[in-house]
Enzyme design. Structure first.
Site, PDB file in Angstrom:
ATOM      1  NE  ARG A 102      32.440  27.655  67.042  1.00  9.68           N
ATOM      2  CZ  ARG A 102      31.853  26.453  67.063  1.00  9.68           C
ATOM      3  NH1 ARG A 102      32.013  25.679  68.131  1.00  9.68           N
ATOM      4  NH2 ARG A 102      31.144  26.027  66.039  1.00  9.68           N
ATOM      5  CG  ASP A 120      37.782  31.190  75.209  1.00  7.82           C
ATOM      6  OD1 ASP A 120      36.898  30.592  74.584  1.00  7.82           O
ATOM      7  OD2 ASP A 120      38.849  30.653  75.574  1.00  7.82           O
ATOM      8  CE1 TYR A 174      43.409  33.879  68.947  1.00  8.92           C
ATOM      9  CE2 TYR A 174      44.423  32.272  67.476  1.00  8.92           C
ATOM     10  CZ  TYR A 174      43.298  32.811  68.084  1.00  8.92           C
ATOM     11  OH  TYR A 174      42.067  32.287  67.811  1.00  8.92           O
ATOM     12  NE  ARG A 195      43.043  32.507  78.377  1.00  9.31           N
ATOM     13  CZ  ARG A 195      41.794  32.365  78.826  1.00  9.31           C
ATOM     14  NH1 ARG A 195      40.780  32.187  77.972  1.00  9.31           N
ATOM     15  NH2 ARG A 195      41.547  32.401  80.133  1.00  9.31           N
TER      16      ARG A 195
END
Length: 254
Positions: free
Chosen positions: A49, A51, A110, A198
């Site tokens: 999911r 952002d 990522y 992040r």
């Protein structure tokens, strides 16, 4: 028949992957395209999911369709004709009915991009965070490597998470300069907490700025204290590169 799609998207214009009540999400656009194709409502389940503002090259999403009117080989091209240009289905394959794209994922990759220069580059603004200071890339490399392993990553989770456990395993984490001034942090793990990548990127950035020492990383991890880690980096620098599965999870006889 359940079909697994690989989906790429520029997340700039979307309120994230997950369908929203009062905003447009990537899931909504893809479900609309599939519903148009099959002339009935379609619901899809995704691996991640992402952002608002986060991008993807290898998001995975599955749906059921025993009434598919085109071959799997041609399916991506047909769906893309119904999608906006900032979303693209790049592959489609049949998987077993009990396959779950989220819970059966073996790993996710990522990348977080930071652009470091005296002045910003307008062509990179959608896909990287801009930092006007020079960074110590060698120190960032040392820091990144210390995240590898199975740890409690509570210090790298934003508030609002519903995770039952904060323990995750990072298989690899590294930093490299992919072009002058563009620094990519690439991290592979079995799963990630809310905003974890992040926050790790922000912590490694602080190392590059000299605010945190590379050798401080193990202490920050073991502290489980969010205040000791770096800032949460903005979403535009983050891309979901790949979601991987074991073959026996994809095959119906597995």
């Amino acid at each position: 028949m359940q079909i697994l799609l690989t989906v790429a998207y520029d997340g700039t214009a979307y309120a994230g992957w997950q369908r929203q009540q009062n905003a447009i999400a990537v899931q909504q656009r893809l479900e609309e395209a599939l519903s148009t194709l099959l002339s009935r409502p379609i619901t899809i389940n995704a691996a991640s999911r992402t952002d608002a503002g986060v991008h993807a090259l290898g998001q995975r999403a599955a749906f059921f369709a025993d009434d598919l009117r085109v071959s799997l080989k041609k399916l991506p091209q047909v769906i893309n004709g119904l999608l906006p240009p900032d979303i693209s289905v790049t592959a489609a394959q049949a998987v077993c009915d009990n396959f779950n794209p989220r819970f059966d994922a073996e790993y996710k990759i990522y990348t977080y991009n930071t652009y470091c220069a005296a002045t910003p580059n307008p062509l990179l603004r959608r896909y990287s965070a801009y930092v006007p200071q020079m960074l110590d890339i060698q120190a960032m490399k040392k820091a990144a490597g210390m995240f590898a392993g199975r740890h409690d990553f509570a210090a790298f989770m934003a508030t609002g998470s519903s995770a039952k456990t904060t323990v995750r395993e990072i298989f690899s984490c590294d930093v490299r300069e992919t072009q002058p001034g563009l620094i990519a942090l690439t991290i592979t793990g079995n799963g990630f907490l809310y905003n974890m990548v992040r926050i790790i990127a922000g912590t490694v950035l602080y190392v590059g700025l000299g605010k945190i020492l590379p050798q401080d990383i193990p202490m920050i991890i073991s502290s489980c204290d969010r205040t000791k880690a770096g800032k949460t980096m903005p979403p535009e620098g983050l891309t979901l590169v790949e979601v991987g599965y074991k073959q026996d999870k994809l095959l119906c006889n597995g």
